[in-house]
Structures are given as C-alpha cells and as structure tokens.
Design a protein around this motif. Structure first.
Motif: not given
Length: 455
Positions: A261-277, A342-352
């Motif tokens: 199946s098609d694959t969605w990957i998300a990676v994230a780090v902490p950022s600022c809160d909304s008080w700090d516009f 796509s599934s065949c590219s998921a491993y490479r894309i996630s690391k990139m």
C-alpha cells in the motif's frame, strides 16, 4: 466616440464614477475597521466591518478541543462536530437545514486539539435573521440521545474514511506528546457505544464557558456581534477547565494499511507555542523554505513539480510527495516533514526525510528569502475567504494577539531577518535526538525507529 459619450446621462456618469472610486478604495489585503472588546464575563469580541465581501461570517470559538477531554468523555469532540447538525432549543435539525439552504448559508464546525469553532456564512442582508441558528448550534444544542444514537454509524464511517494523511498527522502528535495532547480528535472505536447525550452536555457545560470563548465577525456591525456574545449566558464564576501538563514523549506510532500500500511517513521535533507569534512566523518561513506545496498543479499526480529543496528527495519519482508542516498549540508545538510514497520507496524516503529534518539548519539565505515569498503568496491567496479570516480573528482573540489581516502578517514576515530564521532552523536541527515518528501504510517495509534515529 466623443459624440456617444456626450449622450450618456449625467446620473449614469456619476454612478459609474462612484463605483470605480469604491472599487479602487478597497483595502489591498483583508479587512479594515477592526473593533475589539471584552465582556465582564470574559468573552472576547472582534468585529471586522469594512471588508468588501458580499458575504458575512461570524464565529463562536471555545478553547475546548480534544485535549480537554477526560477519561470519562474521550471522543466527545468528535461527536460535538457531528451533532452540530442536530436540533437545538429554537429549531429542529430539519428546520435548521431547510432555512439555511434556502438562504444560501451554511454553518461549519471545525475542531482541533485546542479549539472548537462554529462559523455561520451567509449573505450580508440575512445575517440578522440567521444568527439565531448559529447560537442554537454553538450554545443551544440539545444533544438528544436518539440523535447521538443516529450519529454512531457516522462516527464509525469517519474512522473508516480518514485519509491516510490526516491519520498520520494525528498519529505524529500522539507520538510526540504524553498527556492531554495525545488525545485524538477522533473517537476510538471501543468508546463509540458508550457515548450519550448526557456526556456531551456535561462536556459542554464544563468547557463552553465565557472565559474560554471568543466571538468574531466579518462584515457584521459590531452591535450585532455584541448581541451574539450577550446570548452566551453563563456565569464567569464557573469552574475553569484545567488542562494537564504536557510531557514530551517523542516516540513512534504505526498504522498498517497492508502490504504494497502507499505509505505516509511523518517525522517531527518540538517547536514553539502559539503565544510566541514571532516564533510561529519564523517556523512558517522555514516550512515554506523547505517546500509546502507543488509549484504546478495538474489534472493528475504525475503533472506536478514539488517545491525544492524537499522536492529533490523525490528524484523525479511521481509517486513521492514531501512537504514541511508546523503545528502550534498554547503551550508547545511541532515542526516536521511529511512524505507520501509508494511501498517500494518507503524505506529510502523515511531515512531521507529524517536526515533532511536533522539538517534543516543548513538552509541558506537565498532559500529563506524564497520561503518568505512563498509564504506571502499563500497569505494573499487565502485573504478573500471570509470564513478563514473570521476564524483567524477568533483564534487571535483567544491568544490575546492582534495580527488582524494578511497585510499585517506580511509586514511581520518582511521584518524578520534571514539571520533570525537561520538561527531558529539551527535550533530545530539541534533537537533531532527528540524526533517523533508516525507511519501509515505498509509498515513492514519501513525502518524501525532505531534505524531512523541512526540515519
């Protein structure tokens, strides 16, 4: 031609002159004539009167998103969104739907982990008659048990129809935080049957209170907006909901869609809160500099060119799209990269994309300036939507900020130096060891979290 012009009646010439003058005097960006006030019970009011729009919009927003759900009412906000079509104290569900449709109006309910917003959009001359339906939806809904029972199959359908991109954005927040911000905006399957009208009424009585409310309007006289706020009658001495402290988790979440199946990957780090516009604008510039959209839209997914530098990750692969995102709440935030492949590219894309996020601090001055231009363009494109503007004004009121319109936002963006943005990007890079990961799709082909962390 001169003889023909002399034959035009003087009254028509004056009318045409006034029309041209009126068109030229329209503000370049967004509404003007913004009036603010705050009632004794804590409700914040914002009214943008000189807009040039043919439609009016009014938003009632409560700081009562899914993060305020307790163990007993988890999933309540999902039902609240759907129950907005139900009957209220003044009108049945059928009469509300019929009258709004006949008037060319509609009411939308939007929610996230922080807020719940009800917005009426209607022709200007009909607002005084239709405003009662907005009040009936936001603060007068009855939440009858039979209506809640009828909503349960719809909630189950929502869970089955969640787009994988929406699901991965929901999961990345669950992976990033422990505590109330881990509460999903969707009701879990095993809690659907236990939901009833009494739980929703209790949730509303505890969280839909004046100190946590703002009312905003676009194209509506301030006096009319004030009348709506006065109808939200609850004592300001009521118990204020306490949102528990948010703890960083920075873990990983997976949702399996099956092999190939098609694959969605998300990676994230902490950022600022909304008080700090100012910080929010800096992160928005970084996201635009990385690439948040496609440079060219086409009739198929193969007819698009991703924005660089994130677009370079796809390497001409038409099945791969990448974009940056930033999420800010009242006390914390997330900055990350989302990829669909796509599934065949998921491993490479996630690391990139994990490597890209860890090196986002290497953005150059030219790329940052290009990001500013992209962000300014997006602000201008969405500046003619009265519903977006109205909800934006209501959100600003809740956070006690006064950005008002896209023109002011543009001034803030242009006033932020590339050096400040670069320093913020480097700070994001330094948090790469706190990376959260969410994957939706063929989870059997993606690396486990330790492999991604290793990069």
């Amino acid at each position: 031609m001169k003889r023909f012009a002399n034959q035009i009646p003087q009254s028509l010439r004056n009318s045409t002159s006034r029309s041209v003058k009126s068109a030229m005097s329209k503000p370049r960006f967004g509404p003007t004539g913004i009036v603010r006030s705050e009632m004794k019970n804590g409700i914040k009011i914002t009214s943008a009167q000189d807009t040039g729009f043919m439609f009016a919009a009014c938003t009632i927003m409560f700081q009562a998103g899914s993060r305020y759900e307790t163990h007993d009412d988890l999933g309540a906000t999902h039902f609240l969104r759907l129950a907005s079509t139900g009957g209220g104290c003044r009108a049945t569900a059928f009469s509300k739907l019929r009258v709004l449709q006949q008037a060319g109006a509609y009411i939308t309910t939007t929610l996230d982990r922080q807020t719940v917003a009800y917005t009426l959009r209607c022709p200007l001359h009909m607002f005084s008659d239709l405003k009662y339906y907005l009040l009936d939806t936001a603060v007068g809904c009855c939440y009858h048990d039979w209506e809640i029972t009828d909503l349960k199959p719809i909630v189950r359908g929502d869970l089955n129809r969640i787009h994988p991109e929406q699901r991965v954005i929901d999961l990345i927040q669950k992976a990033a935080w422990a505590g109330p911000l881990a509460n999903s905006v969707y009701c879990e399957e095993d809690r659907i049957d236990s939901m009833d009208g009494e739980k929703l009424r209790n949730y509303v009585s505890m969280n839909f209170i004046p100190p946590m409310c703002s009312v905003a309007s676009v194209g509506v006289p301030f006096e009319e907006t004030m009348k709506i706020a006065e109808k939200i009658e609850r004592s300001s001495e009521e118990h204020l909901p306490q949102s528990q402290k948010v703890y960083p988790r920075m873990g990983h979440e997976y949702y399996d869609l099956g092999p190939d199946s098609d694959t969605w990957i998300a990676v994230a780090v902490p950022s600022c809160d909304s008080w700090d516009f100012q910080g929010v604008f800096k992160h928005a510039i970084i996201a635009s500099a990385c690439g948040t959209d496609n440079m060219q839209g086409g009739m198929t997914s193969m007819n698009r060119i991703p924005q660089s530098p994130l677009g370079l990750i796809s390497d001409k692969d038409v099945h791969t799209d990448c974009r940056a995102f930033n999420i800010s709440y009242i006390d914390t935030g997330l900055f990350g990269i989302l990829a669909k492949t796509s599934s065949c590219s998921a491993y490479r894309i996630s690391k990139m994309i994990a490597e890209f996020l860890a090196r986002v601090g290497e953005l150059g001055v030219t790329q940052i300036e290009e990001g500013k231009e992209r962000l300014l363009l997006n602000l201008a494109i969405h500046d003619e939507d009265c519903v977006r503007i109205c909800e934006g004004l209501a959100l600003q009121s809740l956070y006690n900020s006064q950005i008002d319109c896209a023109e002011n936002s543009a001034k803030i963006i242009q006033g932020i130096s590339s050096e400040e943005v670069s320093a913020t990007a480097k700070l994001l890079s330094s948090k790469c060891h706190q990376m959260a990961i969410a994957i939706v799709g063929d989870i059997g082909v993606v690396p486990v979290d330790q492999d991604i962390f290793r990069r």
